[in-house]
Design an enzyme around this catalytic site. Structure first.
Site, PDB file in Angstrom:
ATOM      1  N   ASN A 275      -6.048  -2.495   2.043  1.00 12.49           N
ATOM      2  CA  ASN A 275      -6.036  -3.944   2.202  1.00 12.49           C
ATOM      3  C   ASN A 275      -7.466  -4.444   2.289  1.00 12.49           C
ATOM      4  OD1 ASN A 275      -3.251  -4.223   2.248  1.00 12.49           O
ATOM      5  ND2 ASN A 275      -3.112  -4.231   4.478  1.00 12.49           N
TER       6      ASN A 275
ATOM      7  N   ARG B 174       0.820  -1.220   0.000  1.00 12.25           N
ATOM      8  CA  ARG B 174       0.000   0.000   0.000  1.00 12.25           C
ATOM      9  C   ARG B 174       0.849   1.263   0.000  1.00 12.25           C
ATOM     10  NH1 ARG B 174      -3.753  -0.016   4.874  1.00 12.25           N
ATOM     11  NH2 ARG B 174      -1.912  -0.963   5.750  1.00 12.25           N
TER      12      ARG B 174
END
Length: 98
Positions: A43, A25
């Site tokens: 996520n 990320r």
């Protein structure tokens, strides 16, 4: 005929493989910011990463190419890409897991 470089695109990506716990990320956010894209990354509880990427079509495609590789510790096994509605804002955010 519009210039293809100026055509805006929005894509929703679902990235699968070893993509959580490897800074995917944060790396995706840095890459999107480097490319000047807007959107978000988060996520998913199923172990995947999801991203909404908005910007010039050619630049979105460059991000998607990067996403197939990701950061060094990642191992991407598959990416699903779909069309999406563009975000209202600027910037690229890391969102909470959903």
């Amino acid at each position: 005929m519009p210039d293809p470089d100026s055509t805006l695109a929005a894509r929703l990506l679902r990235i699968r493989g070893r993509v959580q716990g490897v800074s995917y990320r944060a790396s995706a956010q840095r890459e999107a910011q480097r490319l000047g894209l807007s959107g978000w990354v988060r996520n998913r509880h199923d172990g995947s990463v999801e991203a909404l990427v908005c910007g010039p079509a050619d630049t979105v495609e460059r991000f998607i190419a990067w996403a197939h590789v990701g950061p060094p510790a990642a191992s991407v096994s598959a990416i699903e890409v779909g069309d999406a509605a563009p975000t209202d804002g600027a910037g690229f955010d890391c969102l909470p897991t959903c």
